[in-house]
Design an enzyme around this catalytic site. Structure first.
Site, PDB file in Angstrom:
ATOM      1  N   ALA A  30     -25.714  30.897 -15.395  1.00 20.62           N
ATOM      2  CA  ALA A  30     -26.449  32.171 -15.483  1.00 20.62           C
ATOM      3  C   ALA A  30     -26.241  32.829 -16.858  1.00 20.62           C
ATOM      4  O   ALA A  30     -26.204  32.128 -17.872  1.00 20.62           O
ATOM      5  CB  ALA A  30     -26.047  33.079 -14.324  1.00 20.62           C
ATOM      6  N   CYS A  31     -26.075  34.148 -16.869  1.00 19.54           N
ATOM      7  CA  CYS A  31     -25.991  34.843 -18.162  1.00 19.54           C
ATOM      8  C   CYS A  31     -24.718  34.502 -18.929  1.00 19.54           C
ATOM      9  O   CYS A  31     -24.600  34.811 -20.114  1.00 19.54           O
ATOM     10  CB  CYS A  31     -26.087  36.350 -17.968  1.00 19.54           C
ATOM     11  SG  CYS A  31     -27.697  36.861 -17.369  1.00 19.54           S
ATOM     12  N   ALA A  32     -23.748  33.878 -18.266  1.00 19.92           N
ATOM     13  CA  ALA A  32     -22.507  33.486 -18.946  1.00 19.92           C
ATOM     14  C   ALA A  32     -22.621  32.078 -19.536  1.00 19.92           C
ATOM     15  O   ALA A  32     -21.638  31.542 -20.058  1.00 19.92           O
ATOM     16  CB  ALA A  32     -21.332  33.558 -17.977  1.00 19.92           C
TER      17      ALA A  32
END
Ligand code: COA
Length: 373
Positions: free
Chosen positions: A155-157
């Site tokens: 995801a955003c990481a």
């Protein structure tokens, strides 16, 4: 053991910008159309009317003023409310590979490297365009890289986890030169009919070349001093899109196959998770928090980032310590901490230490501590 260094970065910015005003105008037209269509049911009390969005709210709640997108016209059409992306044949480069090529080439050019120098390619992002063949292997083909490639999704990481994967590969000797690319076409999974979140995402692609120090031109720009990652299950950011959707019985609602979140809960729960991760990581590396010159954080919400920085520093962060790109780019998922790094790292002096941090769905978060060479 080789040291891992960042040799260069690249940034692809899509051609179209959408201001809050343009987005809100389209949303409010959509509201009028829907409320008119369902007028009788609304008047009979059987249905709640839809409510206007507002630029003031968007800016105050998130810090976003504008975002770049791969398509503007489809998004702003109140009878469509999603990007219009031309379907490409299997013989054409995919859109994701195309934007990744631009960012990847920028990173290679900035370091004066040729494609043959790279022996590992990572596409680390929230949404690979298709299941297979991997976008990374397609990109490897178009860029003319040797070695091997794979996609990874945290995801955003994803970028922070991607840097960790590159760092581990270089230190173990699996690879000597790793190109990590973060193509994010977030507009494809955003529900533009949902007032709570229609404003949050933009599109972009970043790239970072991470190499063994004895390979990097002039020894590299930044040494990666260490990486640390953490995950903790939460349903507060979720997307139920997946390959089993066509087989599910009953068929899943189309809105349930788009991004959804409980924004306020995410804000509350992720802020301590991230600040504790960063502080613990810095301290375990034997670095004093006041010596951290810069935080390059995921760009989901300016207020959230100010709070995370305050928890890290124990005081309000100065502007130079907490650069931001959210006003211009919105949330570009995994690309976002790399965008702020790309735009705001050249001025640091030799020896200066900073932290790049990505966080998001999962929950997942990754801290990367770097020192300017
Ligand atoms: N325009 C006007 N008003 C709006 C609105 C809009 N587009 N969207 C929501 N509102 C209203 C709500 O209806 C609510 O009204 P109420 O108080 O009368 O009930 C009020 O504004 C507050 O809504 P809320 O959703 O609680 O806003 P918020 O202050 O939490 O801000 C986010 C929303 C999404 C900006 C914020 O929660 C956020 O960024 N959270 C972190 C998300 C994150 O990090 N996600 C990671 C994803 S990768």
């Amino acid at each position: 053991m080789a040291k891992a260094v960042i040799s260069s970065t690249g940034l692809h910015t899509p051609p179209y910008a959408i201001s809050n005003q343009e987005l809100v105008d389209a949303f409010n037209q959509y509201v009028d159309i829907q409320n008119d269509r369902h007028k009788a049911a609304i008047e009979a009390g059987e249905r709640e009317p839809l409510v206007y969005s507002s630029c003031d709210f968007i800016y105050k709640a998130s810090g976003i003023e504008s975002r770049y997108v791969v398509d503007k016209e489809g998004l702003l059409d109140p009878t469509r409310m999603r990007p219009r992306i031309r379907q490409r044949s299997d013989d054409e480069p995919s859109l994701m590979a195309e934007i990744a090529m631009d960012a990847g080439r920028q990173a290679l050019d900035a370091a004066g490297r040729s494609p043959e120098d790279v022996d590992m390619l990572l596409v680390a992002c929230s949404n690979p365009q298709r299941a297979y063949p991997a976008v990374s292997i397609e990109l490897q083909h178009h860029l003319g890289l040797r070695g091997f490639a794979f996609d990874m999704n945290v995801a955003c990481a994803s970028a922070a986890f991607g840097i960790q994967t590159a760092y581990d590969a270089i230190r173990s000797g699996t690879a000597r030169s790793v190109l990590m690319v973060n193509p994010e076409i977030c507009t494809g999974h955003l529900n533009y009919m949902n007032r709570d979140c229609h404003f949050i995402f933009g599109d972009a692609c970043t790239a970072m070349l991470i190499e063994a120090d004895d390979r990097a031109p002039d020894g590299g720009l930044f040494e990666v001093l260490g990486t640390r990652t953490v995950t903790q299950f939460s349903n507060n950011i979720r997307n139920n899109f997946g390959y089993l959707n066509p087989a599910e019985d009953p068929v899943r609602d189309e809105f349930d196959q788009l991004f959804k979140q409980q924004g306020r809960k995410v804000f509350k729960e992720v802020t301590p998770l991230v600040s504790q991760l960063v502080v613990g990581h810095i301290e375990d590396l034997g670095i004093n928090v006041p010596d951290i010159k810069r935080l390059w954080l995921h760009q989901a919400n300016i207020n959230m980032n100010k709070l995370i920085a305050k928890k890290v520093y124990g005081r309000d962060a100065r502007d130079a310590e907490l650069p931001s790109a959210i006003h211009e780019y919105g949330n570009t998922s995994s690309a976002s901490p790399v965008i702020v790094f790309h735009l705001n790292s050249g001025d640091l002096q030799a020896g200066d230490v900073g932290v790049l941090c990505g966080f998001g769905a999962g929950y997942s978060a990754g801290s990367v501590v770097v020192r300017r060479l």
